[in-house]
Each structure stands twice: as structure tokens, then as C-alpha cells.
Design a protein around this motif. Structure first.
Motif, PDB file in Angstrom:
ATOM      1  N   SER A   1      18.420  47.405 -10.300  1.00 21.18           N
ATOM      2  CA  SER A   1      18.883  47.721 -11.659  1.00 21.18           C
ATOM      3  C   SER A   1      20.286  48.303 -11.622  1.00 21.18           C
ATOM      4  CB  SER A   1      17.928  48.717 -12.329  1.00 21.18           C
ATOM      5  OG  SER A   1      16.635  48.173 -12.476  1.00 21.18           O
ATOM      6  N   TYR A   2      20.519  49.171 -10.633  1.00 14.77           N
ATOM      7  CA  TYR A   2      21.865  49.727 -10.451  1.00 14.77           C
ATOM      8  C   TYR A   2      22.878  48.621 -10.188  1.00 14.77           C
ATOM      9  CZ  TYR A   2      25.692  50.898  -7.324  1.00 14.77           C
ATOM     10  OH  TYR A   2      26.920  50.935  -6.714  1.00 14.77           O
ATOM     11  N   VAL A   3      22.553  47.718  -9.279  1.00 11.62           N
ATOM     12  CA  VAL A   3      23.477  46.635  -8.935  1.00 11.62           C
ATOM     13  C   VAL A   3      23.816  45.813 -10.172  1.00 11.62           C
ATOM     14  CG1 VAL A   3      23.741  44.500  -7.615  1.00 11.62           C
ATOM     15  CG2 VAL A   3      22.712  46.507  -6.533  1.00 11.62           C
ATOM     16  N   ILE A   4      22.816  45.484 -10.976  1.00 15.80           N
ATOM     17  CA  ILE A   4      23.031  44.670 -12.173  1.00 15.80           C
ATOM     18  C   ILE A   4      23.882  45.431 -13.193  1.00 15.80           C
ATOM     19  CG2 ILE A   4      21.878  43.612 -14.156  1.00 15.80           C
ATOM     20  CD1 ILE A   4      19.489  43.066 -12.219  1.00 15.80           C
ATOM     21  N   TRP A   5      23.524  46.678 -13.463  1.00 12.42           N
ATOM     22  CA  TRP A   5      24.248  47.474 -14.461  1.00 12.42           C
ATOM     23  C   TRP A   5      25.709  47.651 -14.070  1.00 12.42           C
ATOM     24  CZ3 TRP A   5      23.365  49.456 -19.278  1.00 12.42           C
ATOM     25  CH2 TRP A   5      24.278  50.403 -19.739  1.00 12.42           C
ATOM     26  N   TYR A   6      25.923  48.107 -12.840  1.00 14.73           N
ATOM     27  CA  TYR A   6      27.293  48.351 -12.393  1.00 14.73           C
ATOM     28  C   TYR A   6      28.110  47.065 -12.394  1.00 14.73           C
ATOM     29  CZ  TYR A   6      31.309  49.152  -9.446  1.00 14.73           C
ATOM     30  OH  TYR A   6      32.602  49.211  -8.976  1.00 14.73           O
ATOM     31  N   SER A   7      27.532  45.977 -11.929  1.00 18.71           N
ATOM     32  CA  SER A   7      28.271  44.724 -11.806  1.00 18.71           C
ATOM     33  C   SER A   7      28.669  44.156 -13.160  1.00 18.71           C
ATOM     34  CB  SER A   7      27.436  43.704 -11.021  1.00 18.71           C
ATOM     35  OG  SER A   7      27.184  44.156  -9.706  1.00 18.71           O
ATOM     36  N   ILE A   8      27.796  44.288 -14.146  1.00 23.57           N
ATOM     37  CA  ILE A   8      28.138  43.799 -15.491  1.00 23.57           C
ATOM     38  C   ILE A   8      29.335  44.575 -16.039  1.00 23.57           C
ATOM     39  CG2 ILE A   8      27.361  43.706 -17.894  1.00 23.57           C
ATOM     40  CD1 ILE A   8      24.556  43.064 -16.829  1.00 23.57           C
ATOM     41  N   GLY A   9      29.283  45.892 -15.948  1.00 23.12           N
ATOM     42  CA  GLY A   9      30.391  46.701 -16.434  1.00 23.12           C
ATOM     43  C   GLY A   9      31.665  46.431 -15.664  1.00 23.12           C
ATOM     44  N   ARG A  10      31.554  46.323 -14.350  1.00 30.13           N
ATOM     45  CA  ARG A  10      32.743  46.092 -13.520  1.00 30.13           C
ATOM     46  C   ARG A  10      33.387  44.752 -13.847  1.00 30.13           C
ATOM     47  NH1 ARG A  10      34.979  47.884  -8.590  1.00 30.13           N
ATOM     48  NH2 ARG A  10      37.057  46.942  -8.546  1.00 30.13           N
ATOM     49  N   PHE A  11      32.580  43.736 -14.125  1.00 27.86           N
ATOM     50  CA  PHE A  11      33.117  42.414 -14.436  1.00 27.86           C
ATOM     51  C   PHE A  11      34.058  42.483 -15.641  1.00 27.86           C
ATOM     52  CE2 PHE A  11      33.095  38.503 -16.887  1.00 27.86           C
ATOM     53  CZ  PHE A  11      33.427  37.563 -15.923  1.00 27.86           C
ATOM     54  N   PHE A  12      33.604  43.105 -16.715  1.00 20.99           N
ATOM     55  CA  PHE A  12      34.408  43.128 -17.941  1.00 20.99           C
ATOM     56  C   PHE A  12      35.595  44.087 -17.820  1.00 20.99           C
ATOM     57  CE2 PHE A  12      30.362  41.472 -19.568  1.00 20.99           C
ATOM     58  CZ  PHE A  12      30.840  40.358 -20.249  1.00 20.99           C
ATOM     59  N   ILE A  13      35.392  45.239 -17.202  1.00 22.30           N
ATOM     60  CA  ILE A  13      36.479  46.208 -17.073  1.00 22.30           C
ATOM     61  C   ILE A  13      37.550  45.688 -16.122  1.00 22.30           C
ATOM     62  CG2 ILE A  13      37.083  48.541 -16.332  1.00 22.30           C
ATOM     63  CD1 ILE A  13      34.222  49.356 -17.279  1.00 22.30           C
ATOM     64  N   GLU A  14      37.124  45.016 -15.069  1.00 18.77           N
ATOM     65  CA  GLU A  14      38.079  44.450 -14.107  1.00 18.77           C
ATOM     66  C   GLU A  14      39.037  43.483 -14.785  1.00 18.77           C
ATOM     67  OE1 GLU A  14      39.795  44.247 -10.308  1.00 18.77           O
ATOM     68  OE2 GLU A  14      38.170  45.544 -11.030  1.00 18.77           O
ATOM     69  N   GLY A  15      38.528  42.756 -15.788  1.00 19.44           N
ATOM     70  CA  GLY A  15      39.365  41.803 -16.502  1.00 19.44           C
ATOM     71  C   GLY A  15      40.493  42.448 -17.282  1.00 19.44           C
ATOM     72  N   MET A  16      40.425  43.758 -17.483  1.00 19.37           N
ATOM     73  CA  MET A  16      41.455  44.486 -18.215  1.00 19.37           C
ATOM     74  C   MET A  16      42.512  45.076 -17.297  1.00 19.37           C
ATOM     75  SD  MET A  16      38.904  46.562 -20.788  1.00 19.37           S
ATOM     76  CE  MET A  16      40.244  47.248 -21.749  1.00 19.37           C
ATOM     77  N   ARG A  17      42.225  45.106 -15.993  1.00 20.83           N
ATOM     78  CA  ARG A  17      43.112  45.800 -15.063  1.00 20.83           C
ATOM     79  C   ARG A  17      44.312  44.945 -14.655  1.00 20.83           C
ATOM     80  NH1 ARG A  17      39.507  48.825 -10.555  1.00 20.83           N
ATOM     81  NH2 ARG A  17      41.551  48.747  -9.528  1.00 20.83           N
ATOM     82  N   THR A  18      45.348  45.629 -14.206  1.00 19.29           N
ATOM     83  CA  THR A  18      46.585  44.949 -13.796  1.00 19.29           C
ATOM     84  C   THR A  18      46.797  44.989 -12.286  1.00 19.29           C
ATOM     85  OG1 THR A  18      47.865  46.994 -14.102  1.00 19.29           O
ATOM     86  CG2 THR A  18      47.713  45.492 -15.984  1.00 19.29           C
TER      87      THR A  18
END
Length: 273
Positions: A211-228
Motif C-alpha cells: 500500500s505504501y509503494v502504491i500510494w507513494y508512487s502515485i504521488g511521486r509520478f504526478f509531482i515529478e512531472g512538475m519538477r525542473t
């Protein structure tokens, strides 16, 4: 106003030849709190009290080394020309996915050596891991890294952020998205969620960690798309996003596979699991 903004000094203590950086202190705080919660839960689950203390002695240095190796490998064009920078982790440049690879591998071999269930250890550690990640992102804040694209000061003020965050997001004449904050808040929410489902849902052994892996990975996917400052696999593919997708698919697949094969037969709260 911008001309008067001074960024937070990344050095917390200057003791002459020794400098103590905020980055290291914040990471240390995250580790300490993570260990506290893991030890408390392992005691509740009937494990020896020193289990996670013994584990972390190995896991921390290996995680730091693997996190740095991961980062350097994908930034080799720079580090091959500046080998002296490889050890300067106080300037940032460690990748959480690299740390996770190192720490999970360490936990697996540690569990085998101690005759313990790896999945049980992973479940106990899951809330601690995501809490440590939430705290660690504030080290990026101090270093003015892991931020997103350009925004206006008005945009940041509309988010109702305190001035110290808004001002620290003013970097070289430009304001940026505080993506470090977005991920920190996402991880705090994940920490709370894991604590709730650990007690309220009838999860099987291994499923809290998944559950941790899924939760963290979903958030990281979208937030990573905002990074430079993302590490790139190709000109278009961000490594962290690719790995996040792979981890979600792997976690879901493992969840289904372990249930189908009966490898997740015992509930998490079974002391004998």
C-alpha cells in the motif's frame, strides 16, 4: 521586496573546519522519528526490541550509498568531469528510489539472517519510511532544490503559504513551485492513511508495505512531472515517473499473486505472522 530576500543559510552550525548542514540535520530527524515509530510497532507485534535498531545500523549507510550511486549514475556526464563532487552529498544529489533499493535489499537479507519474515518487517517499517520521506523533503527546501516550474509570488501567496516558504522559493530572481512541499504533504497524508488502515482493515502480511509503494508512487509520478531537475532516462522520459509506474504495477501484481497463491494468508495483526 525581492531585492531584500535572503535565502536560508544551508549551514546550521559553522564550527571552523566542521560545518553542520541543515540538510543532514533534517535527514537525521527523519531517520530518528522513523526509527521511533518502527521500534514502537515492532514491540507491539512481539518482535525483539532491538530488531530495527540492528537493521538500521546496516540499512542507513547502505541506503545513503545506493541513493548516491543511483543519482551519480544518471548524472554521469557531470560527475565524470567532476569526480570530486561525487562525495558531496551535503549539496543534495541523492535519489530516494536508490535509497529504497538499498534499504529493501538490506532488509531482505537481514530478515533471512535473523529468521524473520521480510514482509512483516516491511509492513512495520512502511509508515516509518513514508514519514521519513516527508521530513526529508524539507532538506531539499533548505537547499532550494527539487522545486517546480516558474510561478509568481502572488500564486504562492494564494496558496496561503507562510512567508518563509514563499521567500525560500525565490531563487536567482524567480519564484518556483514548492514541489518539495507538495510531496511532503502527500507523504504525511500517506503516513496517516497507513496508520489507519493498519488498524481498521484486515490486510494480510505484506499488503501494508505494498500500500505504501502504491500510494507513494502515485504521488511521486504526478509531482515529478512538475519538477525542473528530474533525472532523465531519455529526452522525454523522467526516470522517477517510469519507476513509479513500474512500482505501482509490480505492487498490484504482487498483491494479487500473493493472495492467489496463499502467500498472504495471515493477517498483519497476527502476532505469529
Amino acid at each position: 521586496m525581492e531585492s531584500t530576500i535572503t535565502p536560508i543559510n544551508p549551514v546550521a552550525l559553522d564550527l571552523g573546519p566542521i560545518q553542520v548542514h541543515w540538510y543532514g540535520l533534517i535527514i537525521g530527524l527523519g531517520i530518528a522519528l522513523a526509527l521511533y515509530f518502527a521500534v514502537k510497532e515492532s514491540d507491539r507485534m512481539g518482535l525483539p526490541k532491538d530488531t530495527f535498531i540492528d537493521l538500521i545500523v546496516w540499512a542507513i549507510p547502505i541506503a545513503i550509498i545506493s541513493a548516491r550511486i543511483y543519482y551519480v549514475a544518471f548524472e554521469w556526464e557531470h560527475y565524470s568531469q567532476n569526480p570530486g563532487d561525487i562525495i558531496k552529498i551535503w549539496n543534495g544529489g541523492i535519489a530516494i528510489h536508490g535509497a529504497l533499493i538499498g534499504s529493501v535489499a538490506t532488509a531482505y537479507f537481514f530478515a533471512r539472517a535473523k529468521g524473520l519474515s521480510f514482509w512483516k518487517l516491511a509492513d512495520i517499517a512502511a509508515p516509518s519510511i513514508i514519514l521519513g520521506q516527508a521530513i526529508g523533503r524539507w532538506g531539499n527546501f533548505i537547499n532550494q532544490e527539487a522545486h517546480g516550474r516558474e510561478v509568481s509570488r502572488q500564486f504562492l501567496e494564494n496558496l496561503m503559504l507562510p512567508d518563509f516558504i514563499v521567500n525560500q522559493m525565490y531563487i536567482n530572481g524567480t519564484y518556483y513551485h514548492p514541489t518539495f512541499l507538495y510531496e511532503s504533504l502527500w507523504n504525511i497524508a500517506g503516513f496517516i492513511l497507513l496508520l489507519v488502515i493498519r488498524r481498521k482493515l484486515n490486510l494480510r502480511v505484506g499488503e501494508l508495505f505494498l500500500s505504501y509503494v502504491i500510494w507513494y508512487s502515485i504521488g511521486r509520478f504526478f509531482i515529478e512531472g512538475m519538477r525542473t531537475d528530474s533525472l532523465m532516462l531519455t529526452e522525454m522520459l523522467r526516470i522517477a515517473q517510469v519507476i513509479s509506474i513500474v512500482l505501482v504495477l509490480l505492487a498490484v501484481g504482487l498483491w494479487i499473486f500473493r493472495r492467489m497463491k496463499g502467500y498472504a494468508a495471515k493477517p498483519y495483526n497476527d502476532m505469529e505472522a
